[in-house]
Design a protein around this motif. Structure first.
Motif, short mmCIF file in Angstrom:
data_model
loop_
_atom_site.label_atom_id
_atom_site.label_comp_id
_atom_site.label_asym_id
_atom_site.label_seq_id
_atom_site.Cartn_x
_atom_site.Cartn_y
_atom_site.Cartn_z
N GLN A 31 0.66 -1.16 -0.21
CA GLN A 31 0.07 -0.15 0.11
C GLN A 31 0.80 1.32 0.15
O GLN A 31 0.68 2.17 -0.91
N GLU A 89 1.49 4.51 -2.88
CA GLU A 89 1.25 5.76 -2.52
C GLU A 89 2.63 6.56 -2.63
O GLU A 89 2.43 7.62 -3.43
N PRO A 135 -5.87 10.29 -8.29
CA PRO A 135 -6.93 9.60 -8.34
C PRO A 135 -8.40 10.63 -8.23
O PRO A 135 -8.01 11.71 -7.51
N PRO A 136 -9.46 10.11 -8.56
CA PRO A 136 -10.43 11.25 -8.78
C PRO A 136 -10.81 12.10 -7.76
O PRO A 136 -10.98 13.27 -7.52
N ASP A 137 -10.75 11.43 -6.43
CA ASP A 137 -11.23 12.11 -5.27
C ASP A 137 -10.02 12.75 -4.54
O ASP A 137 -10.07 13.56 -3.48
N ARG A 172 -8.15 15.19 -6.65
CA ARG A 172 -7.66 15.97 -7.81
C ARG A 172 -7.72 17.22 -7.23
O ARG A 172 -8.41 17.48 -6.21
#
Lengths: 279, 279, 279, 279, 279
Positions: free
Chosen positions: C233, C237, C270-272, C274
């Motif tokens: 993980q 990141e 990632p989308p959340d 941006r």
């Protein structure tokens, strides 16, 4: 190459029947699923005390527990669909894809030379073909080929999806049953171990504790696993035959030349089942 | 094809409600998860000494240990998100995708013929649709279609990712619990074996040693595994419905013809759930 | 969307710090890895005879054996790299990707309006950002953007490969440890069975035989598995954040418009997460 | 970036040696495979009766049985190839790919400026490079570059295939050994259980029964598994280096500019091993 | 490169025989499958009471049960096909692909220079080549190359499919046998535990209970698994050789230049088996 070749066309047309009725129950599957059961039961009876193998509580834990967990993983509707699919699709004889293709070509030929309305009189003979019957019915009603194809394709995909779902349900059940058997056996062991004063009860208690493991091994390996494998196979074959039927019914709806249909069917048939109807 | 077809349009428009409220709790899931528990508890009580099945120390090792290892594998935030997702997404009834599509089309039709501001009065009725409610709200504010789509798409992906993450957490827990059970049982066995002088304590000690295995088998197979499977399924369905809502809300924002929206929705709906709203 | 939006730009620029220092140790990971250990130790101490759980010979077989086999599978260098990576990458807090992106944009903005040499004074504040610090350093030296990108990309890939390798080492260890535990237990069992004359020694001998299995279960499930998962993980990141840094440093080297950089960063985030720095 | 950069070119050319001789045995692998064995042997000797761990019959069942089944799965030729590959490829030190690339460039440079025949005098120094030696030999004979490439590529692929095959053989053996151990233990258990009259023989009989499981666990986890893993790694590295050699030898055969060769080699080298020979 | 090169062409043409007759039984496979059996039997006989290892009831449960479940998973036809394939394809020596390619080229050369009818006299010598014999036969009849290719391709695919199916049947049997062994052992254990009064019967009863596990371990690991692996390997080689034959026979039917055929065959042959017949 298929046994049903062009030489048999005249004979075949007179006696125009769907290849093998789907309604016939697959005796071989039922027999082969029974063999292991009969052997285990024989071993139990020869051992002398069949009563020792029946324990209602254990049956409830294994069957009820597996049912509950599988239902929680999926949904009640999935489980009931799975039940129906197992009865319908596992225990029925799969038809021969070559014979189905030849039969569909015969119908297409009649439609080509006598008009689509002439199929009306052959409709009862198609009753056992399921999707083909429905496709021809709407073709007689004058539905255009594209619409027939769309409608039948939708039915085909829905049926394939139902089968895939049912295989998932059965595989999940085959995976969960042993876990429920272990849980039941642990319950029995803990109860037995907390009550060791009277040594004469140890044996029977432990026997009962092992019964959940026994039931779950049978359920998983002698019921769920073979049913899932069989369904997977039958589903592949049914999908192939129904794909042939979709092609044939929409070709009839489009009033195409049956020779073109034969070429089309051969692109889908496996190499050793290709047909040679028009020579 | 869906039950909700164009014949019901007039009736539907009068009574414009979201298909099935998301707030309703899924009784079937809760019931089916309870069945195995009730059966095991019944077996324990019928066995006579339910106290033998409760050992605080063992509960701590299995639950605390599984929690610790899973938290180390992921992060505290992942675990707490997983907890929320399980409560929200597992125990709530999934809506029907056809009904949701028809409902979205109704809203789009109203917006087309009465203007987007007319949706203001229907907004309270949408409260239970989550993402659709938020999408329509910003559409009423005059946000352009592209911006609505981008914002909702982002929310959709974030939600799908949260669900995927939670499934990973649950699967990891289902994998780790039995290991913690084994570790607890080994602790119990070593303690029992070092203390064999008094034979009368062997049974109870061993029973206690087995309890961690028992708890972990229950946790893994009767809790984590079904929750993960259920969530995976519900997530697929929620994503489908939210995709429909994204399409509908951005189509409303772009003030497109609802007929075009219907075609678009049908490309996403599974074959047996396609709708035929405008005939 | 990130919490750090354009409204905080002025404030942020004054206090230009790297988001969260990499040097900070991840207390949560250490705590969560400790929980299962504490629970097991508590259970052992409550059981009365903690000495029974310590056997130097068993510790040697499990740890030394696992180490030897894993070293034979890989190489001494892989093992020592793995050791370093575990210390560095597992126990350190991952930074927030949005914050890192905003921080990189701030630096790019300064470079744009005050020239790349102006970054010299901010360099000490970047010390904790690792790759970004090195990228900015060579940008100040006037290295062209392409060269910066190539150099940093190489470092990025080498670091990702080191992490992947370490995950393989940890997974292999988690797989081999139980096998070494089984081998140790078999040694103990054979020794005990060859020496059954004195029944009083059976219990303790068997307890010792089980210790290797106990140690290996703990090593595998409470150490190697969570470390491997955590590293996987964190690696994802870190790679994301370092990719942002590569983009930013080479954009600064190319003296591009920071608005273009923002767009570029958003394609990777990632989308959340941006960002919307320039509004 | 590699340690061997352009600054060392002059020095390197004087002392033109292949990077690390392949003939050197990999002490580290042998040592690390020995560690678990030494630990297990120490535990056995400390336990007092090492004789109890030797049983010729059990050794025959496990080793002979595993050998027979693996030979039936593959073929005698595969097994003997596997034996040779294990000796050659597992226990030999892998060379450093950067050093091999630089060495190949040095040879290419000499060929470029002194003509390909000048390589004749360097040939003995290449003896330890295997494929490169053979490639340069046929290049000196005037074989065109394309032919050199085709011949060496064929050898490269055949060697990679041999390694893959050997890994399969070792993995199969690691999988079959425990099964043979179980079979041997069952033979021992059935024999012991049929002969319970004299309780004093139960312990030793059971100890012997467990020996096949013990041997098979050691064979599988301490021999076959690490050998397979090691070979997989060494094979990857050897293939990389031989690919470099194929490129270099065919480039020499085509009398290309060594700078072009350097670019070509860098496309194949991993990021952190790329070379910068011509600066 | 193959041993059979152009230098042996003259000699080879005189003595034009198919490389190695398929009819020869593969002694090595039979021998290697026998080794583990002989070792286990030796261990049983040395143990003193071989009778204890024979129990008709257990044999029935394991073999009959496995047969039943596998038959339910597939179909009676699949099982009987699998039986034939095992006899034909597992126990027969695979031919050498290079030799087969050279042999096919020799036939193609004769056809090219003496006309296809001249092959008539060589036909008996081809009897052992199966598909090649049939391909040449129809080529002599004047069938065009495309038709030969289509017919043989169909036979090739059908044969490959039969082998794949048989491998599935064998793998399923290897998976089901241990489950039937467990079920049989549970039956024995429950019977023994319910009948503990006479301690002298415990040992023998338990020995019998373990026999089903013993039989199933042998069936699964010493019969089904090696047969499946061997078949997979032989199938790959037979498919390669039959692909060569399809190419050769259709090239002969098209009356192409054998040099073109050689190039074609080399595209299919593995790198270290490529041939160089025309130099």
């Amino acid at each position: 190459m298929s046994d049903v070749d062009s030489s048999g066309r005249a004979a075949a047309r007179k006696n125009l029947q769907a290849p093998r009725a789907k309604a016939s129950i697959d005796v071989a599957t039922i027999a082969s699923i029974s063999i292991p059961f009969l052997l285990v039961i024989a071993a139990i009876i020869l051992g002398g005390s069949p009563d020792a193998f029946i324990d209602i509580k254990s049956i409830f834990i294994v069957i009820g527990g597996t049912f509950g967990v599988v239902m929680a993983c999926f949904s009640l509707r999935d489980i009931s669909t799975a039940g129906k699919v197992v009865v319908q699709a596992v225990f029925h004889t799969a038809r021969d894809s070559s014979a189905a293709a030849v039969h569909a070509l015969q119908i297409a030929e009649i439609s080509r030379y006598q008009g689509v309305l002439a199929l009306q009189q052959y409709l009862p003979g198609l009753a056992s073909t399921g999707m083909f019957y429905r496709g021809i019915s709407i073709a007689i009603d004058g539905t255009p080929g594209e619409k027939i194809e769309r409608t039948m394709q939708r039915e085909l995909q829905a049926s394939a999806q139902r089968n895939t779902r049912t295989v998932s349900v059965l595989r999940k059940a085959a995976e969960i049953a042993p876990a429920m058997g272990l849980i039941g056996t642990l319950v029995g062991l803990v109860q037995m171990l907390g009550n060791l004063e009277d040594p004469s009860t140890i044996g029977p208690s432990m026997a009962v504790a092992l019964l959940t493991t026994f039931y779950s091994a049978i359920l998983s390996n002698m019921v769920f696993t073979p049913l899932a494998s069989k369904l997977e196979q039958n589903s592949t074959e049914e999908t192939l035959i129904n794909t042939l039927y979709v092609m044939a019914a929409s070709s009839i709806g489009r009033q195409e030349n049956p020779r073109r249909l034969e070429m089309l069917l051969n692109t889908v048939l496996p190499p050793d089942h290709r047909i040679d109807y028009f020579g």
